[in-house]
Design a protein around this motif. Structure first.
Motif, PDB file in Angstrom:
ATOM      1  N   THR A  95     -30.108  22.628 -31.758  1.00 58.04           N
ATOM      2  CA  THR A  95     -30.408  22.489 -33.179  1.00 58.04           C
ATOM      3  C   THR A  95     -29.171  22.825 -34.008  1.00 58.04           C
ATOM      4  OG1 THR A  95     -31.046  24.798 -33.427  1.00 58.04           O
ATOM      5  CG2 THR A  95     -32.779  23.256 -32.740  1.00 58.04           C
ATOM      6  N   ASP A  96     -29.240  22.521 -35.295  1.00 53.71           N
ATOM      7  CA  ASP A  96     -28.144  22.872 -36.185  1.00 53.71           C
ATOM      8  C   ASP A  96     -27.929  24.388 -36.225  1.00 53.71           C
ATOM      9  OD1 ASP A  96     -27.761  20.223 -36.721  1.00 53.71           O
ATOM     10  OD2 ASP A  96     -28.408  20.309 -38.821  1.00 53.71           O
ATOM     11  N   THR A  97     -28.993  25.138 -36.163  1.00 51.22           N
ATOM     12  CA  THR A  97     -28.880  26.598 -36.150  1.00 51.22           C
ATOM     13  C   THR A  97     -28.131  27.072 -34.912  1.00 51.22           C
ATOM     14  OG1 THR A  97     -30.927  26.813 -37.413  1.00 51.22           O
ATOM     15  CG2 THR A  97     -30.190  28.766 -36.197  1.00 51.22           C
ATOM     16  N   GLU A  98     -28.421  26.480 -33.774  1.00 48.57           N
ATOM     17  CA  GLU A  98     -27.725  26.824 -32.530  1.00 48.57           C
ATOM     18  C   GLU A  98     -26.253  26.411 -32.591  1.00 48.57           C
ATOM     19  OE1 GLU A  98     -31.520  26.468 -29.469  1.00 48.57           O
ATOM     20  OE2 GLU A  98     -30.352  24.677 -29.949  1.00 48.57           O
ATOM     21  N   LYS A  99     -25.998  25.255 -33.180  1.00 47.61           N
ATOM     22  CA  LYS A  99     -24.615  24.791 -33.318  1.00 47.61           C
ATOM     23  C   LYS A  99     -23.831  25.698 -34.263  1.00 47.61           C
ATOM     24  CE  LYS A  99     -25.823  19.983 -32.364  1.00 47.61           C
ATOM     25  NZ  LYS A  99     -25.810  18.590 -32.858  1.00 47.61           N
ATOM     26  N   ALA A 100     -24.465  26.112 -35.345  1.00 47.19           N
ATOM     27  CA  ALA A 100     -23.828  27.026 -36.290  1.00 47.19           C
ATOM     28  C   ALA A 100     -23.479  28.339 -35.592  1.00 47.19           C
ATOM     29  CB  ALA A 100     -24.738  27.281 -37.490  1.00 47.19           C
ATOM     30  N   ARG A 101     -24.421  28.854 -34.825  1.00 46.34           N
ATOM     31  CA  ARG A 101     -24.194  30.103 -34.092  1.00 46.34           C
ATOM     32  C   ARG A 101     -23.021  29.946 -33.128  1.00 46.34           C
ATOM     33  NH1 ARG A 101     -29.049  30.786 -31.747  1.00 46.34           N
ATOM     34  NH2 ARG A 101     -29.907  31.483 -33.720  1.00 46.34           N
ATOM     35  N   ARG A 102     -22.950  28.803 -32.460  1.00 40.41           N
ATOM     36  CA  ARG A 102     -21.856  28.535 -31.515  1.00 40.41           C
ATOM     37  C   ARG A 102     -20.502  28.547 -32.222  1.00 40.41           C
ATOM     38  NH1 ARG A 102     -21.687  23.272 -27.462  1.00 40.41           N
ATOM     39  NH2 ARG A 102     -19.548  23.568 -26.771  1.00 40.41           N
ATOM     40  N   LEU A 103     -20.483  28.092 -33.478  1.00 37.36           N
ATOM     41  CA  LEU A 103     -19.246  28.088 -34.259  1.00 37.36           C
ATOM     42  C   LEU A 103     -18.966  29.431 -34.933  1.00 37.36           C
ATOM     43  CD1 LEU A 103     -19.540  24.603 -35.997  1.00 37.36           C
ATOM     44  CD2 LEU A 103     -17.871  25.266 -34.243  1.00 37.36           C
ATOM     45  N   GLY A 104     -19.976  30.302 -34.947  1.00 33.00           N
ATOM     46  CA  GLY A 104     -19.810  31.602 -35.582  1.00 33.00           C
ATOM     47  C   GLY A 104     -19.956  31.564 -37.090  1.00 33.00           C
ATOM     48  N   ILE A 105     -20.763  30.600 -37.579  1.00 27.99           N
ATOM     49  CA  ILE A 105     -20.992  30.486 -39.024  1.00 27.99           C
ATOM     50  C   ILE A 105     -22.491  30.449 -39.309  1.00 27.99           C
ATOM     51  CG2 ILE A 105     -18.788  29.364 -39.525  1.00 27.99           C
ATOM     52  CD1 ILE A 105     -20.219  26.653 -39.548  1.00 27.99           C
ATOM     53  N   THR A 106     -22.838  30.603 -40.568  1.00 22.73           N
ATOM     54  CA  THR A 106     -24.243  30.566 -40.962  1.00 22.73           C
ATOM     55  C   THR A 106     -24.748  29.124 -40.983  1.00 22.73           C
ATOM     56  OG1 THR A 106     -23.739  30.354 -43.309  1.00 22.73           O
ATOM     57  CG2 THR A 106     -23.928  32.604 -42.424  1.00 22.73           C
ATOM     58  N   LYS A 107     -26.062  28.992 -40.972  1.00 19.69           N
ATOM     59  CA  LYS A 107     -26.675  27.659 -41.054  1.00 19.69           C
ATOM     60  C   LYS A 107     -26.312  26.954 -42.368  1.00 19.69           C
ATOM     61  CE  LYS A 107     -29.607  24.234 -40.301  1.00 19.69           C
ATOM     62  NZ  LYS A 107     -29.556  23.470 -41.536  1.00 19.69           N
ATOM     63  N   PRO A 108     -26.336  27.641 -43.526  1.00 23.54           N
ATOM     64  CA  PRO A 108     -25.920  26.959 -44.757  1.00 23.54           C
ATOM     65  C   PRO A 108     -24.462  26.480 -44.704  1.00 23.54           C
ATOM     66  CG  PRO A 108     -27.172  28.915 -45.303  1.00 23.54           C
ATOM     67  CD  PRO A 108     -26.925  28.958 -43.818  1.00 23.54           C
ATOM     68  N   ARG A 109     -23.603  27.301 -44.103  1.00 25.66           N
ATOM     69  CA  ARG A 109     -22.193  26.907 -43.971  1.00 25.66           C
ATOM     70  C   ARG A 109     -22.084  25.686 -43.056  1.00 25.66           C
ATOM     71  NH1 ARG A 109     -17.347  27.254 -46.423  1.00 25.66           N
ATOM     72  NH2 ARG A 109     -15.653  27.904 -45.103  1.00 25.66           N
ATOM     73  N   PHE A 110     -22.856  25.675 -41.982  1.00 26.03           N
ATOM     74  CA  PHE A 110     -22.878  24.527 -41.074  1.00 26.03           C
ATOM     75  C   PHE A 110     -23.355  23.274 -41.801  1.00 26.03           C
ATOM     76  CE2 PHE A 110     -24.878  21.718 -37.976  1.00 26.03           C
ATOM     77  CZ  PHE A 110     -23.831  21.547 -37.081  1.00 26.03           C
ATOM     78  N   SER A 111     -24.370  23.431 -42.632  1.00 28.68           N
ATOM     79  CA  SER A 111     -24.876  22.288 -43.407  1.00 28.68           C
ATOM     80  C   SER A 111     -23.792  21.721 -44.312  1.00 28.68           C
ATOM     81  CB  SER A 111     -26.093  22.703 -44.233  1.00 28.68           C
ATOM     82  OG  SER A 111     -27.161  23.044 -43.382  1.00 28.68           O
ATOM     83  N   ASN A 112     -22.984  22.587 -44.924  1.00 35.54           N
ATOM     84  CA  ASN A 112     -21.875  22.122 -45.763  1.00 35.54           C
ATOM     85  C   ASN A 112     -20.828  21.388 -44.945  1.00 35.54           C
ATOM     86  OD1 ASN A 112     -22.874  23.085 -48.227  1.00 35.54           O
ATOM     87  ND2 ASN A 112     -22.007  25.114 -47.877  1.00 35.54           N
ATOM     88  N   LEU A 113     -20.565  21.881 -43.743  1.00 40.59           N
ATOM     89  CA  LEU A 113     -19.620  21.208 -42.848  1.00 40.59           C
ATOM     90  C   LEU A 113     -20.146  19.826 -42.477  1.00 40.59           C
ATOM     91  CD1 LEU A 113     -17.079  21.371 -40.955  1.00 40.59           C
ATOM     92  CD2 LEU A 113     -18.635  22.285 -39.223  1.00 40.59           C
ATOM     93  N   LYS A 114     -21.381  19.789 -42.073  1.00 40.41           N
ATOM     94  CA  LYS A 114     -22.029  18.543 -41.656  1.00 40.41           C
ATOM     95  C   LYS A 114     -22.080  17.515 -42.797  1.00 40.41           C
ATOM     96  CE  LYS A 114     -26.382  17.222 -39.513  1.00 40.41           C
ATOM     97  NZ  LYS A 114     -27.653  17.710 -39.003  1.00 40.41           N
TER      98      LYS A 114
END
Length: 93
Positions: A44-63
């Protein structure tokens, strides 16, 4: 008389200076490559965010490609966290 301007790239059109355009272009390129690699990851996006060491909202901004919210340093750090090697290539304008 026409006030039409032409630009070499979308980044030149958006930026106030050539330096700012170069930063936008570099950040955009890193962000595109990161997103292409991350898409292939399972989970999931949450798991991917964790793998990158960032929050889910930060991952959403990246995506979402929010180039304005990421520095070049932050994107290089994320690329390293993703197991990617960043190389800089220069060319004459």
């Amino acid at each position: 008389m026409s006030n039409e301007q032409t630009f070499g790239s979308v980044w030149e059109a958006l930026a106030d200076t050539p330096q700012e355009a170069a930063h936008l272009q570099a950040r955009s390129g890193l962000m595109i490559e990161l997103n292409e690699n991350i898409k292939a990851w399972p989970g999931t996006d949450t798991e991917k965010a964790r793998r990158l060491g960032i929050t889910k909202p930060r991952f959403s901004n990246l995506k979402a490609g929010r180039v304005d919210l990421f520095s070049l340093d932050a994107l290089v750090d994320l690329a390293a966290s993703a197991g990617l090697v960043v190389r800089v290539q220069l060319a004459a304008a």
